[in-house]
Design a protein around this motif. Structure first.
Motif, PDB file in Angstrom:
ATOM      1  N   VAL A 103       0.825  -1.220   0.076  1.00  0.00           N
ATOM      2  CA  VAL A 103      -0.096   0.102   0.058  1.00  0.00           C
ATOM      3  C   VAL A 103       0.907   1.202  -0.059  1.00  0.00           C
ATOM      4  CG1 VAL A 103      -1.958  -1.083   1.294  1.00  0.00           C
ATOM      5  CG2 VAL A 103      -0.144  -0.025   2.540  1.00  0.00           C
ATOM      6  N   LYS A 104       0.231   2.186  -0.119  1.00  0.00           N
ATOM      7  CA  LYS A 104       0.960   3.466  -0.162  1.00  0.00           C
ATOM      8  C   LYS A 104       1.747   3.773   1.412  1.00  0.00           C
ATOM      9  CE  LYS A 104       0.560   8.585  -1.016  1.00  0.00           C
ATOM     10  NZ  LYS A 104      -0.479   9.607  -1.456  1.00  0.00           N
ATOM     11  N   GLY A 105       2.928   3.940   1.186  1.00  0.00           N
ATOM     12  CA  GLY A 105       3.600   4.176   2.389  1.00  0.00           C
ATOM     13  C   GLY A 105       4.263   2.954   3.152  1.00  0.00           C
ATOM     14  N   GLY A 106       3.906   1.739   2.363  1.00  0.00           N
ATOM     15  CA  GLY A 106       4.603   0.672   3.159  1.00  0.00           C
ATOM     16  C   GLY A 106       3.895  -0.565   2.824  1.00  0.00           C
ATOM     17  N   LEU A 107       3.978  -1.590   3.742  1.00  0.00           N
ATOM     18  CA  LEU A 107       3.236  -2.906   3.624  1.00  0.00           C
ATOM     19  C   LEU A 107       2.466  -3.315   4.629  1.00  0.00           C
ATOM     20  CD1 LEU A 107       6.877  -4.664   2.772  1.00  0.00           C
ATOM     21  CD2 LEU A 107       5.087  -3.606   1.328  1.00  0.00           C
ATOM     22  N   PRO A 130       5.919   0.675   7.958  1.00  0.00           N
ATOM     23  CA  PRO A 130       6.096   1.553   7.355  1.00  0.00           C
ATOM     24  C   PRO A 130       7.284   1.318   6.092  1.00  0.00           C
ATOM     25  CG  PRO A 130       5.935   2.372   9.554  1.00  0.00           C
ATOM     26  CD  PRO A 130       6.020   0.718   9.304  1.00  0.00           C
ATOM     27  N   ALA A 131       7.364   2.089   5.050  1.00  0.00           N
ATOM     28  CA  ALA A 131       8.324   2.028   3.948  1.00  0.00           C
ATOM     29  C   ALA A 131       9.767   2.020   4.567  1.00  0.00           C
ATOM     30  CB  ALA A 131       8.330   2.919   2.597  1.00  0.00           C
ATOM     31  N   SER A 132      10.109   3.062   5.729  1.00  0.00           N
ATOM     32  CA  SER A 132      11.454   3.392   6.246  1.00  0.00           C
ATOM     33  C   SER A 132      11.636   2.112   7.071  1.00  0.00           C
ATOM     34  CB  SER A 132      11.304   4.564   6.905  1.00  0.00           C
ATOM     35  OG  SER A 132      10.218   4.654   8.123  1.00  0.00           O
ATOM     36  N   MET A 133      10.697   1.451   7.319  1.00  0.00           N
ATOM     37  CA  MET A 133      11.054   0.371   8.333  1.00  0.00           C
ATOM     38  C   MET A 133      11.075  -1.156   7.837  1.00  0.00           C
ATOM     39  SD  MET A 133       8.916   1.428  11.912  1.00  0.00           S
ATOM     40  CE  MET A 133       9.042   2.991  12.463  1.00  0.00           C
TER      41      MET A 133
END
Length: 405
Positions: free
Chosen positions: A129-133, A144-147
């Motif tokens: 999804v937008k911003g991550g999984l 989150p994408a950054s994690m």
């Protein structure tokens, strides 16, 4: 016994049997948790026998906390489940059950304990999804994408279906929010591996590593869980303007450990130290008396330094630049110029080579004697000498000459 009496007894027996059967049927109400067995799986639902007078249905949305495209992704025929009654209507023989609700209740307590213990969980990516999984951890978990990774990931399209190793970062039951991180797990493992690698590194040790990234001043090389820096001056024996001239990201390179600073977690590496030095190479390739091509690198007052091999410079003394007398090397040479040189002397151990340019050229022919005597300079000298001679005769014999007249 008459037929009439037999019929009455049979009817009574059936009534008793039905009453006993009804007595054995569970009495269900909304919110109850029951056990059931999947007897059929359709695309949008699963049919379950929970021991009630009619079968129950689990809609696909109630099978999992994450979105499923087909009910078969969440359950299979013959599987035994624990379910919660969502809707019951005996008049319409409608019994709606939820697997998701039961798993969700259990998951909150379990995840809370995992968060406290810093337990590493494994979960499959259900959605990108937008911003991550989105992952299924009994609840809808979000990474989150950054994690997701230690490094930046631009495109997550191929992550669906992957299994991640996660740690619970944040939970909010009121908002039904669970945040997880794989990066925390990877960072912790990286640090552990880094300490282990640092503890066994020694100066002079040679290793094989992978180029991770390039900078203006060098390249960072992974040597087993820890990155070391190969400074641009240690990339090759010859002068390097940019690290990309020598390596690119992903290259496997052999490096030597120059310095280890465990306290600051810094490692200095060298690529060129693992390769034969340029002076070692020229010792086999260049002989005294041979004529070779070189490039003028630097001009100094006493001569010119000429590169005859990558990283190897020899000196052409000013007296060996030209057959004619010159005041400075720049009268004849310029930096970057390609020249032919003769090797006069060589000492690889002391890194010294003496070269000559003029010995590769034919000396100019000397002027004939008559031409030299007729030259303007010669005539001037003769005239000056005659003037001096005339002056001397006049001074010495002036009175005698006047008497003679």
């Amino acid at each position: 016994m008459s037929e009439e009496i037999k019929d009455v007894q049979t009817a009574e027996s059936k009534e008793v049997s039905q009453e006993e059967s009804m007595a054995n049927v569970n009495i269900l109400k909304k919110g109850d948790v029951v056990k059931g067995k999947v007897i059929k799986v359709d695309a949008d639902q699963a049919i379950v026998d929970v021991g009630y007078k009619y079968d129950g249905v689990i809609p696909v949305r109630e099978l999992s906390s994450v979105q499923l495209d087909n009910a078969s992704e969440g359950v299979e025929a013959g599987q035994e489940l624990e379910l919660k009654v969502i809707t019951i209507d005996d008049n319409k023989e409608k019994l709606v059950l939820s697997k998701r609700a039961v798993e969700g209740e259990k998951a909150w307590d379990k995840l809370s304990a995992h968060m406290a213990d810093k337990t590493i969980l494994e979960a499959k990516v259900a959605e990108v999804v937008k911003g991550g999984l989105v992952v299924d951890v009994g609840l809808r978990g979000f990474v989150p994408a950054s994690m997701v990774e230690r490094n930046f990931v631009e495109d997550f399209s191929d992550y669906k279906g992957r299994t991640l190793r996660l740690r619970v970062k944040e939970m909010d039951r009121e908002k039904n929010k669970v945040i997880l991180s794989q990066k925390d797990v990877l960072d912790e493992e990286f640090e552990a591996k880094k300490k282990e690698t640092l503890s066994r590194l020694t100066v002079g040790q040679e290793l094989t590593g992978t180029v991770q990234r390039l900078t203006q001043f060098g390249a960072f090389v992974d040597i087993g869980g820890v990155d070391g820096l190969v400074h641009i001056s240690e990339m090759a024996w010859h002068h390097v303007e940019s690290p990309s001239e020598v390596v690119k990201e992903g290259d496997q390179v052999k490096v030597q450990v120059l310095k280890v600073d465990p306290e600051n977690e810094r490692i200095s590496l060298s690529i060129k130290a693992t390769q034969p030095g340029p002076w070692q190479q020229v010792a086999d390739r260049i002989q005294i008396g041979s004529v070779i091509t070189g490039t003028v690198k630097r001009l100094v007052q006493f001569g010119a330094f000429v590169e005859v091999a990558p990283g190897v410079e020899g000196l052409v003394h000013i007296s060996q630049i030209s057959h004619r007398h010159i005041g400075t090397p720049s009268e004849v040479l310029k930096e970057g110029q390609e020249v032919q040189v003769k090797v006069l002397d060589m000492n690889p151990d002391e890194k010294r080579i003496s070269l000559s340019i003029k010995e590769t050229e034919e000396a100019p022919a000397r002027e004939p004697r008559q031409e030299r005597e007729r030259s303007p300079r010669r005539e001037t000298v003769v005239h000056e000498e005659n003037q001096g001679l005339n002056l001397t005769l006049g001074e010495r014999f002036g009175d005698k000459l006047s008497k003679f007249k």
